[in-house]
Design a protein around this motif. Structure first.
Motif, PDB file in Angstrom:
ATOM      1  N   GLU A 120      55.157 -44.541  39.841  1.00  0.00           N
ATOM      2  CA  GLU A 120      53.906 -45.335  39.044  1.00  0.00           C
ATOM      3  C   GLU A 120      52.998 -44.926  40.633  1.00  0.00           C
ATOM      4  O   GLU A 120      51.898 -44.623  40.456  1.00  0.00           O
ATOM      5  N   PHE A 124      49.983 -42.603  40.748  1.00  0.00           N
ATOM      6  CA  PHE A 124      48.868 -43.043  41.200  1.00  0.00           C
ATOM      7  C   PHE A 124      47.907 -42.651  42.729  1.00  0.00           C
ATOM      8  O   PHE A 124      46.761 -42.218  42.795  1.00  0.00           O
ATOM      9  N   GLU A 127      46.989 -39.752  42.345  1.00  0.00           N
ATOM     10  CA  GLU A 127      45.503 -39.853  42.017  1.00  0.00           C
ATOM     11  C   GLU A 127      43.918 -39.794  42.804  1.00  0.00           C
ATOM     12  O   GLU A 127      43.230 -38.752  43.165  1.00  0.00           O
ATOM     13  N   ALA A 213      49.749 -50.753  39.529  1.00  0.00           N
ATOM     14  CA  ALA A 213      50.635 -49.780  38.692  1.00  0.00           C
ATOM     15  C   ALA A 213      50.911 -50.169  37.456  1.00  0.00           C
ATOM     16  O   ALA A 213      51.115 -50.154  36.210  1.00  0.00           O
ATOM     17  N   GLU A 243      41.537 -49.587  43.904  1.00  0.00           N
ATOM     18  CA  GLU A 243      42.266 -48.345  43.838  1.00  0.00           C
ATOM     19  C   GLU A 243      41.183 -48.195  42.374  1.00  0.00           C
ATOM     20  O   GLU A 243      41.928 -47.303  41.878  1.00  0.00           O
ATOM     21  N   ALA A 244      41.596 -49.401  41.324  1.00  0.00           N
ATOM     22  CA  ALA A 244      41.820 -48.658  39.871  1.00  0.00           C
ATOM     23  C   ALA A 244      40.987 -48.103  39.988  1.00  0.00           C
ATOM     24  O   ALA A 244      40.451 -47.383  39.142  1.00  0.00           O
ATOM     25  N   ALA A 247      39.645 -45.229  41.029  1.00  0.00           N
ATOM     26  CA  ALA A 247      40.919 -44.028  39.784  1.00  0.00           C
ATOM     27  C   ALA A 247      40.089 -43.645  38.365  1.00  0.00           C
ATOM     28  O   ALA A 247      40.895 -43.279  37.531  1.00  0.00           O
ATOM     29  N   ARG A 249      39.986 -45.838  36.323  1.00  0.00           N
ATOM     30  CA  ARG A 249      40.346 -46.656  35.506  1.00  0.00           C
ATOM     31  C   ARG A 249      39.318 -48.461  35.233  1.00  0.00           C
ATOM     32  O   ARG A 249      39.181 -48.415  36.451  1.00  0.00           O
TER      33      ARG A 249
END
Length: 467
Positions: A120, A124, A127, A213, A243-244, A247, A249
RNA sequence: GCAUCGGUGCCCGAGCGGACGAAGGGAGCGGCCUGCAAAGCCGUCUAUCGCGGGUUCGAAUCCCGCCCGGUGCUCCA
């Protein structure tokens, strides 16, 4: 309405779950390269209490807490003792789980390990590369491009420039990075280290990405609460957030951080060499004393756990147990006998909930419990068995919501040497009836030497083992 | 240096503008209960809420300054 302090917004806010009635909670666990210390215990207890309280309030909680089992320190430790990383991680992970259990910390619904989520993490990272917010440095790794995340620094409350101050001098910066603040998503393989394949180069994941992740993978986008120790605010949690969100998210809706444990006025840390292991305390004290000591301070204030604090809390726990013992000596007809809750139990319950609703006010919640215990003791003194039983049931229920188990300890009927002790107790009772107090006192002190404590109650002599 | 949190009784530690005439725990003291204890209850003792100004009808609680301490600034729970 439950309110909690959100680190990101810097204020107490109403908890508004993604799905009403359900709370998803992710808590950063330890890197398992050594035995757990009191700091780990405090963090674990804090979120254990949060979870138990929410559950008590009727909220359906899903809790995930990870264990980091791939990291520089684990590698170093393995090299040091000539064992494998997997062995080091497995060993200390087992100790962690076992000791937390002894502390009364309930296991999370999921306890993922970083090594189980490498796939994962690789996707990620891919991505982030695809989105152009990360870049590869040949032979070094994959880095997150902080410049592409304008919000960077908000969680710790610093500007990127501010974050750099004082830091640059301490850390050797790889000048191939676009910004000194850029951090590794993937670290290139080194000889003898655990390694996984990845499209850009073999290596291992960076620290922060594992939590992203696992949290997103197990709890989904926009999960409710992300918690951990306050020392994780920066860089760990800020990097996770970066990071999240870079991306695309939605990450945690609320950030919680529990404060540190100090030793002689200074933060306890493995690196400072002043840490006190959980095992030491567990061996010397009733685990409940440690929990009570922590609960008597608010989770966001630094605490000092020393002998005095532990002894003081132990005395408090004993007082609650003694109340249970007194009620038990009534020969209680099991349960609250169907009587309606007395007003004071209701008041205690309300005070407890009000305290806890307000950003987990455990000190006031504990105070409400002690108040109720006193009230119950008065009921006992007034021969109001129904009231006393009700009070005890409520005390136990509220303590349960804090993870504190209260009840008669060292119970005679569970003691290995109960027949022998009971014989002496009976002999003493006979002596007392005959007004032969010299003999009675002799037997009492003999039993005391053996660790047996006696209490003469209207219902007869009760004894228990205290050590 | 920058950021941030905190300094409350003998100890720990809540409270964070108005029933604070300052919670709760621990320790001490006195009393009740007990054959004596233990447990429990009642009472009680230590608090100019770090210092100095200010705002306000009113401040432990807000503002300013100062002193002291903790923590963070890519090891960290």
């Amino acid at each position: 309405m439950i309110r909690l302090f959100d680190t990101l917004r810097r204020e107490v806010v109403e908890l508004r779950p993604r799905t009403p009635g359900e709370v998803s909670l992710y808590v950063c666990g330890p890197t398992v390269y050594d035995v757990p210390h009191l700091g780990h215990a405090r963090t674990a207890v804090t979120y254990d209490v949060l979870r138990r309280y929410l559950t008590w309030r009727g909220v359906d909680v899903k809790m995930v807490s990870n264990i980091t089992d791939v990291d520089d320190k684990i590698i170093a430790r393995a090299a040091e003792e000539g064992s494998s990383e997997a062995d080091v991680a497995a060993r200390f992970s087992d100790v962690y789980v076992r000791e937390l259990e002894a502390l009364g910390v309930a296991a999370p619904d999921e306890r993922p390990r970083a090594t189980e989520y490498v796939d994962e993490m690789v996707s990620f990272t891919a991505e982030l590369l695809a989105r152009g917010v990360a870049y590869v440095i040949d032979g070094a790794g994959v880095y997150f491009d902080v410049g592409r995340y304008p919000d960077y620094g908000r969680l710790p409350g610093r500007s990127p420039e501010g974050l750099l101050e004082g830091a640059g001098a301490r850390v050797a910066v790889d000048d191939r990075k676009r910004d000194p603040l850029d951090f590794a998503l993937w670290k290139a393989a080194k000889e003898g280290e655990p390694t996984w394949d990845a499209p850009w180069m073999p290596g291992r994941p960076g620290w922060h990405i594992e939590c992203v992740a696992m949290a997103l993978g197990l709890l989904g986008d926009g999960f409710d609460i992300h918690g951990g120790g306050s020392d994780l605010i920066f860089p760990h949690h800020e990097n996770e957030r970066a990071e999240a969100e870079a991306a695309g998210r939605r990450f945690a809706r609320l950030w919680m951080h529990s404060a540190m444990v100090n030793v002689e006025g200074e933060k306890m840390a493995k690196s400072a060499g002043n840490f006190r292991t959980l095992a030491d305390v567990l061996a010397a004290q009733d685990p409940r004393a440690l929990r009570l000591a922590m609960l008597q301070a608010h989770y966001r204030t630094t605490i000092e756990i020393d002998e005095a604090a532990l002894a003081s809390a132990a005395a408090g726990v004993q007082r609650l147990d003694a109340f249970a013992r007194r009620v038990g000596a009534l020969g209680a007809p099991g349960g609250g006998s169907g009587a309606a809750p007395t007003p004071d139990c209701g008041e205690a319950r309300a005070a407890f909930a009000a305290a806890m609703d307000d950003d987990l006010g455990t000190p006031a919640a504990v105070a409400a419990i002690f108040d109720l215990a006193r009230w119950g003791n008065v009921r006992l003194d007034e021969s109001d068995a129904v009231g006393a039983i009700e009070a005890l049931a409520t005390v136990q229920e509220l303590c349960g919501a804090l993870g504190l188990e209260v009840g008669p300890t060292g119970r005679a009927d569970e003691d290995d040497g109960r027949d022998a002790v009971q014989r002496r107790v009976d002999e003493r009772d006979a002596a007392r009836r005959a007004r032969d107090y010299a003999t009675a006192d002799e037997i009492r002190s003999e039993l005391a030497t053996a660790g047996i404590e006696l209490e003469d109650t209207p219902a007869g002599t009760v004894w228990r083992r205290v050590r």
